[in-house]
Design a protein around this motif. Structure first.
Motif, PDB file in Angstrom:
ATOM      1  N   GLY A  95      20.417   5.896  12.485  1.00  0.00           N
ATOM      2  CA  GLY A  95      20.844   7.266  12.663  1.00  0.00           C
ATOM      3  C   GLY A  95      20.485   7.806  14.028  1.00  0.00           C
ATOM      4  N   CYS A  96      20.705   9.092  14.216  1.00  0.00           N
ATOM      5  CA  CYS A  96      20.394   9.775  15.487  1.00  0.00           C
ATOM      6  C   CYS A  96      21.137   9.144  16.663  1.00  0.00           C
ATOM      7  N   GLY A  97      22.367   8.696  16.414  1.00  0.00           N
ATOM      8  CA  GLY A  97      23.232   8.258  17.491  1.00  0.00           C
ATOM      9  C   GLY A  97      23.188   6.800  17.859  1.00  0.00           C
ATOM     10  N   ARG A  98      22.401   5.986  17.199  1.00  0.00           N
ATOM     11  CA  ARG A  98      22.249   4.591  17.605  1.00  0.00           C
ATOM     12  C   ARG A  98      23.581   3.831  17.583  1.00  0.00           C
ATOM     13  N   THR A  99      24.438   4.113  16.603  1.00  0.00           N
ATOM     14  CA  THR A  99      25.722   3.401  16.515  1.00  0.00           C
ATOM     15  C   THR A  99      26.857   4.164  17.178  1.00  0.00           C
ATOM     16  N   GLY A 100      26.567   5.340  17.729  1.00  0.00           N
ATOM     17  CA  GLY A 100      27.585   6.171  18.367  1.00  0.00           C
ATOM     18  C   GLY A 100      27.516   7.589  17.840  1.00  0.00           C
ATOM     19  N   PRO A 101      28.121   7.877  16.683  1.00  0.00           N
ATOM     20  CA  PRO A 101      27.997   9.214  16.092  1.00  0.00           C
ATOM     21  C   PRO A 101      26.576   9.455  15.598  1.00  0.00           C
ATOM     22  N   PHE A 102      26.255  10.703  15.290  1.00  0.00           N
ATOM     23  CA  PHE A 102      24.882  11.002  14.899  1.00  0.00           C
ATOM     24  C   PHE A 102      24.454  10.199  13.680  1.00  0.00           C
ATOM     25  N   PHE A 111      14.042  -2.641  26.043  1.00  0.00           N
ATOM     26  CA  PHE A 111      15.197  -2.798  25.155  1.00  0.00           C
ATOM     27  C   PHE A 111      14.724  -2.882  23.702  1.00  0.00           C
ATOM     28  N   PHE A 112      13.606  -2.238  23.428  1.00  0.00           N
ATOM     29  CA  PHE A 112      12.998  -2.176  22.095  1.00  0.00           C
ATOM     30  C   PHE A 112      12.942  -0.729  21.617  1.00  0.00           C
ATOM     31  N   ALA A 113      12.586   0.172  22.512  1.00  0.00           N
ATOM     32  CA  ALA A 113      12.611   1.616  22.269  1.00  0.00           C
ATOM     33  C   ALA A 113      11.876   2.010  20.992  1.00  0.00           C
ATOM     34  N   GLY A 114      10.644   1.515  20.866  1.00  0.00           N
ATOM     35  CA  GLY A 114       9.832   1.907  19.718  1.00  0.00           C
ATOM     36  C   GLY A 114      10.466   1.550  18.401  1.00  0.00           C
ATOM     37  N   ALA A 115      11.121   0.377  18.335  1.00  0.00           N
ATOM     38  CA  ALA A 115      11.852  -0.051  17.132  1.00  0.00           C
ATOM     39  C   ALA A 115      12.905   0.984  16.739  1.00  0.00           C
ATOM     40  N   GLY A 116      13.461   1.647  17.742  1.00  0.00           N
ATOM     41  CA  GLY A 116      14.492   2.645  17.483  1.00  0.00           C
ATOM     42  C   GLY A 116      13.981   4.065  17.384  1.00  0.00           C
ATOM     43  N   ALA A 117      12.697   4.282  17.661  1.00  0.00           N
ATOM     44  CA  ALA A 117      12.127   5.630  17.578  1.00  0.00           C
ATOM     45  C   ALA A 117      12.265   6.406  18.885  1.00  0.00           C
ATOM     46  N   LEU A 118      12.771   5.757  19.940  1.00  0.00           N
ATOM     47  CA  LEU A 118      12.839   6.389  21.258  1.00  0.00           C
ATOM     48  C   LEU A 118      14.261   6.322  21.803  1.00  0.00           C
ATOM     49  N   ASN A 119      15.208   6.834  21.021  1.00  0.00           N
ATOM     50  CA  ASN A 119      16.609   6.808  21.458  1.00  0.00           C
ATOM     51  C   ASN A 119      16.828   7.543  22.764  1.00  0.00           C
ATOM     52  N   TYR A 120      15.974   8.535  23.064  1.00  0.00           N
ATOM     53  CA  TYR A 120      16.133   9.325  24.281  1.00  0.00           C
ATOM     54  C   TYR A 120      15.141   8.909  25.363  1.00  0.00           C
ATOM     55  N   GLY A 121      14.512   7.756  25.185  1.00  0.00           N
ATOM     56  CA  GLY A 121      13.603   7.220  26.178  1.00  0.00           C
ATOM     57  C   GLY A 121      12.180   7.735  26.029  1.00  0.00           C
ATOM     58  N   HIS A 122      11.287   7.172  26.820  1.00  0.00           N
ATOM     59  CA  HIS A 122       9.880   7.556  26.827  1.00  0.00           C
ATOM     60  C   HIS A 122       9.698   8.861  27.601  1.00  0.00           C
ATOM     61  N   ASN A 123       8.904   9.761  27.036  1.00  0.00           N
ATOM     62  CA  ASN A 123       8.530  10.999  27.738  1.00  0.00           C
ATOM     63  C   ASN A 123       9.744  11.704  28.341  1.00  0.00           C
ATOM     64  N   ASN A 124      10.783  11.800  27.538  1.00  0.00           N
ATOM     65  CA  ASN A 124      11.996  12.492  27.986  1.00  0.00           C
ATOM     66  C   ASN A 124      11.623  13.869  28.546  1.00  0.00           C
ATOM     67  N   PRO A 125      12.004  14.196  29.777  1.00  0.00           N
ATOM     68  CA  PRO A 125      11.509  15.425  30.405  1.00  0.00           C
ATOM     69  C   PRO A 125      11.910  16.704  29.691  1.00  0.00           C
ATOM     70  N   VAL A 126      13.084  16.755  29.099  1.00  0.00           N
ATOM     71  CA  VAL A 126      13.508  17.961  28.373  1.00  0.00           C
ATOM     72  C   VAL A 126      12.634  18.165  27.146  1.00  0.00           C
ATOM     73  N   VAL A 137      17.561 -13.854  15.439  1.00  0.00           N
ATOM     74  CA  VAL A 137      18.380 -12.899  16.182  1.00  0.00           C
ATOM     75  C   VAL A 137      17.537 -12.205  17.240  1.00  0.00           C
ATOM     76  N   VAL A 138      18.032 -12.166  18.470  1.00  0.00           N
ATOM     77  CA  VAL A 138      17.452 -11.310  19.502  1.00  0.00           C
ATOM     78  C   VAL A 138      18.133  -9.956  19.376  1.00  0.00           C
ATOM     79  N   LYS A 139      17.345  -8.929  19.069  1.00  0.00           N
ATOM     80  CA  LYS A 139      17.898  -7.606  18.783  1.00  0.00           C
ATOM     81  C   LYS A 139      17.716  -6.694  19.981  1.00  0.00           C
ATOM     82  N   LEU A 140      18.779  -6.036  20.372  1.00  0.00           N
ATOM     83  CA  LEU A 140      18.756  -5.107  21.500  1.00  0.00           C
ATOM     84  C   LEU A 140      18.830  -3.674  20.988  1.00  0.00           C
ATOM     85  N   LEU A 141      17.819  -2.869  21.352  1.00  0.00           N
ATOM     86  CA  LEU A 141      17.782  -1.443  21.001  1.00  0.00           C
ATOM     87  C   LEU A 141      17.381  -0.637  22.244  1.00  0.00           C
TER      88      LEU A 141
END
Length: 422
Positions: A245-252, A46-61, A389-393
């Protein structure tokens, strides 16, 4: 994890290391929303590289596109040379991101990090306007280089500069005075008063949601007021969308909620989609007054990152599915967190989309919750001026089961630290 297995990091790596102190294990592999360590323990991220991995680790696509590119001897290091990978990224940004949103921006590749993008934006604003001062906001975070630090609020981070941080003036962020003081009243007054001693700034830089500052969320009407104030007084508006950006809040773009059009936008973190270093500055065409080579950097042409960025945009932003999924998950997270904290004294929540914060009146409890969550296989970090604050990303692409599992671990951790309210 034994002390011996961590000895080499302690012996050889600088004291400046941070996250490894909070998560004392050695990670080996990662896939999707999960990491695995040498002891074969699995951790939900729930950290996702401080927000650098919005699409997860090693996304297959993205991984498939990257491996194909590398295997074909595609350009890796390109500075600002024209390459096929860059052309495909620019075309994709134009067709899938800018044109559908009626945004007319030039694209600058400033270097590999968000701080590079912020430095370029500040330099350009000063060059175009001929003015020096930039207005920023309380609790802001824009990076660790000198220009970015000058518009960052955190005192400890600013102190690390070792020199005066000049030509920047902080203003109160939305809600800083608990909505008891008129928004922008003082700012408007001193800008319009020729005897105020307040020089008209080159730009205002703002995060629509302050991640490192404690998940402080600016209201859409506040952002619209700020944009109007800037436009009417010839001040450039820079939105730092590096983390949100890149969709974190919903829109791109996070500013789409407010219906504003910034003069300059900074992007990094998840713009590459794969965790590869990459940053962009988006600027209105009339602001593109750079001389060739006036702002550059050796690693601004990271072509493998262009490849994964293009794959991410084509996979997730050709339609509204991810944005709608993120908005729905965001509502679910907000409702679930409200239920988790019900009955606990001194805890509140805030957020937008899939960034959320759990705020503790006793800051020490936030750190304890994060440590307890780690022991139970969940990675979360603290943020805010006092780490309160406990931050969820979480990755935007995680499954419903993974989301529920993580929220369950979080609930158990809060109950253990703060007392079970059941």
């Amino acid at each position: 994890m034994t002390t011996t297995e961590l000895d080499v990091f302690t012996a050889m790596e600088s004291n400046v290391r941070g996250y490894c102190r909070d998560w004392p294990t050695v990670f080996t592999t990662a896939s999707g929303a999960w990491l695995r360590d040498e002891a074969d323990r699995h951790y939900l991220d729930f950290f996702a590289g401080a927000g650098a991995l919005n699409y997860g680790h090693n996304n297959p696509v993205l991984k498939s596109a990257l491996l194909k590119y590398i295997a074909s001897d595609g350009i890796t290091h390109g500075l600002d040379m024209s390459t096929v990978a860059k052309r495909e990224l620019l075309e994709t940004v134009r067709d899938l991101i800018l044109t559908p949103r009626n945004l007319d921006y030039k694209v600058q590749f400033p270097g590999p990090t968000g701080a590079n993008a912020v430095e370029a934006a500040l330099k350009l604003a000063r060059k175009v306007t001929g003015r020096k001062t930039v207005l920023s906001f309380t609790n802001a975070f824009h990076g660790m280089t000198l220009g970015a630090l000058s518009v960052t609020g955190n005192a400890a981070k600013r102190a690390g500069a070792g020199v005066p941080l000049e030509h920047a003036t902080p203003m109160p962020y939305d809600g800083y005075f608990d909505n008891t003081t008129e928004d922008f009243g003082w700012m408007q007054r001193v800008l319009d008063d020729s005897s105020s001693g307040f020089d008209r700034p080159a730009a205002v830089i703002v995060e629509t949601v302050q991640g490192e500052g404690g998940v402080n969320v600016a209201r859409p009407e506040w952002l619209r007021h700020l944009a109007s104030l800037c436009q009417s007084r010839g001040i450039l508006l820079i939105v730092d969308d590096v983390q949100m950006g890149c969709g974190r809040t919903g829109p791109f773009f996070s500013f789409e909620h407010a219906g504003i059009t910034p003069d300059i936008v900074t992007l990094s973190k998840s713009i590459s989609g794969y965790g590869l270093p990459m940053a962009l500055v988006l600027l209105k065409p009339e602001l593109d007054q750079w001389a060739p080579g006036e702002h550059n950097g050796t690693f601004r042409g990271n072509n493998p990152a262009f490849v994964t960025a293009t794959a991410a945009l084509r996979e997730y932003w050709a339609d509204n599915r991810l944005a709608e999924h993120t908005a729905a998950n965001g509502n679910y997270i907000a409702n679930t967190l409200s239920n988790i904290i019900a009955g606990h004294e001194g805890i509140s929540t805030r957020g937008r989309g899939m960034v959320a914060g759990i705020v503790f009146d006793d800051p020490s409890q936030a750190g304890k919750v994060c440590r307890t969550a780690f022991e139970r296989g969940l990675l979360v970090e603290t943020s805010g001026s006092m780490d309160e604050v406990v931050k969820l990303l979480p990755p935007l692409t995680l499954s419903s089961d993974e989301l529920n599992h993580g929220l369950g671990v979080l609930a158990d951790s809060i109950n253990l630290v703060c007392g079970d309210n059941q």
